[in-house]
Design a protein around this motif. Structure first.
Motif, PDB file in Angstrom:
ATOM      1  N   VAL A 175      -1.503  -0.819  -8.023  1.00  0.00           N
ATOM      2  CA  VAL A 175      -1.190  -1.577  -6.812  1.00  0.00           C
ATOM      3  C   VAL A 175      -0.826  -3.003  -7.208  1.00  0.00           C
ATOM      4  N   GLU A 176       0.317  -3.470  -6.744  1.00  0.00           N
ATOM      5  CA  GLU A 176       0.750  -4.839  -7.009  1.00  0.00           C
ATOM      6  C   GLU A 176       1.120  -5.529  -5.701  1.00  0.00           C
ATOM      7  N   TRP A 177       0.706  -6.791  -5.582  1.00  0.00           N
ATOM      8  CA  TRP A 177       1.159  -7.644  -4.482  1.00  0.00           C
ATOM      9  C   TRP A 177       2.139  -8.648  -5.070  1.00  0.00           C
ATOM     10  N   ARG A 178       3.401  -8.565  -4.636  1.00  0.00           N
ATOM     11  CA  ARG A 178       4.462  -9.409  -5.190  1.00  0.00           C
ATOM     12  C   ARG A 178       4.880 -10.470  -4.181  1.00  0.00           C
ATOM     13  N   PHE A 179       4.906 -11.697  -4.648  1.00  0.00           N
ATOM     14  CA  PHE A 179       5.304 -12.834  -3.815  1.00  0.00           C
ATOM     15  C   PHE A 179       6.796 -12.724  -3.533  1.00  0.00           C
ATOM     16  N   ARG A 180       7.170 -12.648  -2.261  1.00  0.00           N
ATOM     17  CA  ARG A 180       8.545 -12.293  -1.917  1.00  0.00           C
ATOM     18  C   ARG A 180       9.604 -13.256  -2.454  1.00  0.00           C
ATOM     19  N   PRO A 181       9.447 -14.567  -2.402  1.00  0.00           N
ATOM     20  CA  PRO A 181      10.549 -15.401  -2.888  1.00  0.00           C
ATOM     21  C   PRO A 181      10.877 -15.197  -4.355  1.00  0.00           C
ATOM     22  N   THR A 182       9.882 -14.909  -5.189  1.00  0.00           N
ATOM     23  CA  THR A 182      10.112 -14.877  -6.632  1.00  0.00           C
ATOM     24  C   THR A 182       9.858 -13.523  -7.273  1.00  0.00           C
TER      25      THR A 182
END
Length: 538
Positions: free
Chosen positions: A421-428
């Motif tokens: 499971v990964e949470w990715r910061f949308r802008p980068t």
């Protein structure tokens, strides 16, 4: 095909490139575009700015810039053309140098872009040289490469048919063209108000069978301003005329390639329509009115009616082909929520998983003629697996619950072991939190997993949930999770020891995937409220 380009012979090329910049009523950005072209260095001998009869002072601004650099020439059109093709043709006619490239007034060329393209063009003796374009979403700053697999490594092709996927990159702006090649073959853009004119121009270029060089370097920054007062012609997709314009351009591109004897490229263009255009617009159908949906469905059925049997045969379980086949079999809009999920990237095929009387997988009991048997032979890494997700937002420890569905026995055969499971910061795209947790079978056709989510550690921003499924046979599958409709998809304000207040909003994206928006502190909550009010007013 040559996989590697020869080493450049001249590190300081003489002025050989003209950059055509087109603009209309874009005084806020056109100067940045022109400066980015002039700053490319001595390889750029002329920048031709074509003003399409602007009324906002753009023309005067360009003239002032021309007074500071003799390489800049301004061409003033006396009548607005209504599109991008005519001013680009005007620029082509004005070019005096061996090579030309195009730049829109609201975009920029990265430093070194022209040198990179020119060196590759000269070294490969290429008539067309293309590099990586990056879409930059503004104001967020999120960047996404355009067709990244096409530009994974340097390559040279004696003719485009050696790499049929060249039709996927319909942009005209990330390419350097030999001017004499365009003029010799009479390659021009459609005139007047013709949306998606670059589709047609690119087809004309490929139909002329140029020698093509590809470079993996970033050569163009495409600024996407969705919150602008006036959306670009291609981004303004609210009306059905936009879809009609897009299909018209795709049909003309196919006709151009087929008429030139480029059957392989013509077939690839039709595949591209199914995999790109069709999936993109299906993801947005739920945002449109019932009247739009009916008109869109009717027009799409008419367009796909021109496809022949061979257009549907290769990879029949590919998401775009499945979507197209469902549309062709239904006279009225149907199964829109399920089609939206299948149009996602990566694709998700949601239940129910129905079989015909003889055991053959089919789309549904209502559409037994849409056969899904090819799913039985696809590798697990390519299956459109469906994972449901719920984010339980709590004051102490929030938790993410996942449910993996069976898919005609294929998931069970691969034996799911765990999910990362990964949470990715949308802008980068930066990964803030990563955890791998085991799957546990909880029903004959379900596997579940659960993991804590530290909202404080994530912090403010928009976070996309990205998954990697791991199977016993050693394969893996990247996926996103379907946001389950539940009371959990709502905004919650929580007391927080670090920020006093934390606002968490799990929500479903346009494609139905679970994402998370977090605001911290009273000021962050106030910005969320202001943004919501502005969206409502718009």
């Amino acid at each position: 095909m040559d996989l590697m380009l020869p080493a450049p012979q001249d590190p300081h090329p003489a002025p050989r490139v003209a950059v055509v910049v087109i603009g209309y009523d874009d005084a806020a950005h056109v100067a940045d575009a022109v400066r980015s072209a002039l700053r490319q260095g001595p390889a750029v001998g002329e920048v031709i700015a074509v003003d399409d009869c602007s009324t906002d002072g753009s023309a005067e601004l360009l003239e002032r810039l021309a007074g500071h650099d003799p390489r800049l020439r301004v061409v003033h059109r006396s009548e607005n053309s209504g599109g991008c093709g005519t001013p680009r043709n005007t620029g082509i006619d004005a070019v005096t140098l061996p090579y030309v490239m195009f730049l829109d007034s609201d975009d920029v060329l990265p430093a070194g872009a022209v040198d990179t393209l020119l060196r590759a063009a000269v070294a490969a003796d290429a008539e067309v040289t293309s590099g990586l374009c990056v879409r930059r979403e503004l104001p967020s700053g999120r960047e996404q490469p355009w067709q990244p697999t096409l530009y994974a490594a340097p390559a040279v092709f004696a003719r485009p048919s050696e790499r049929p996927r060249l039709v996927d990159d319909t942009l005209c702006v990330n390419k350097l063209y030999l001017t004499s090649f365009l003029r010799e073959h009479g390659i021009r853009f459609p005139e007047g108000r013709f949306l998606y004119e670059d589709f047609v121009f690119t087809a004309r270029v490929l139909a002329a069978a140029p020698r093509v060089a590809l470079v993996p370097d970033r050569v163009y920054t495409w600024n996407v301003r969705r919150s602008a007062d006036r959306l670009s012609l291609s981004l303004d997709r609210d009306g059905i005329d936009n879809w009609r314009s897009r299909t018209r351009a795709c049909a003309l591109a196919h006709e151009i390639l087929l008429s030139a004897g480029q059957k392989v490229l013509a077939r690839a263009a039709r595949v591209k329509f199914l995999d790109h255009e069709l999936r993109m617009y299906v993801r947005e159908l739920h945002l449109r009115s019932p009247e739009y949906r009916r008109a869109w469905w009717e027009h799409t059925r008419e367009f796909l009616g021109h496809y022949d049997a061979a257009d549907w045969e290769p990879n029949p379980a590919a998401p775009g082909r499945l979507i197209g086949r469902v549309i062709m079999e239904c006279p009225e809009p149907a199964d829109l929520p399920r089609l939206r999920e299948l149009a996602a990237r990566p694709a998700r095929l949601l239940p129910p998983y129905v079989r015909a009387a003889d055991g053959t997988p089919i789309w549904s009991a209502a559409l037994p003629q849409v056969n899904l048997a090819s799913l039985l032979t696809r590798p697990a890494s390519g299956l459109p697996v469906a994972v449901d997700a719920e984010l339980l937002v709590r004051t102490r420890t929030s938790r993410l619950r996942l449910r993996l569905h069976e898919l005609y026995g294929r998931v069970a055969a691969a034996e799911p072991l765990a999910v990362t499971v990964e949470w990715r910061f949308r802008p980068t795209g930066r990964v803030a939190r990563r955890a791998t947790v085991p799957f546990a079978p909880t029903a004959p056709e379900l596997w579940t997993a659960e993991t804590p989510v530290d909202l404080t550690a994530l912090g403010a921003g928009v976070w996309d949930l990205c998954l990697t499924l791991h199977f016993k046979d050693g394969t893996s599958r990247e996926a996103t999770a379907h946001a389950r409709s539940s009371p959990h998809l709502r905004r919650r304000a929580l007391p927080n020891p670090h920020h006093l207040l934390l606002l968490a909003h799990p929500y479903a994206t346009h494609s139905g995937a679970l994402a998370l928006r977090v605001a911290t502190g009273p000021l962050g909550a106030a910005r969320v409220a202001k943004g919501r009010l502005q969206r409502l007013l718009r």
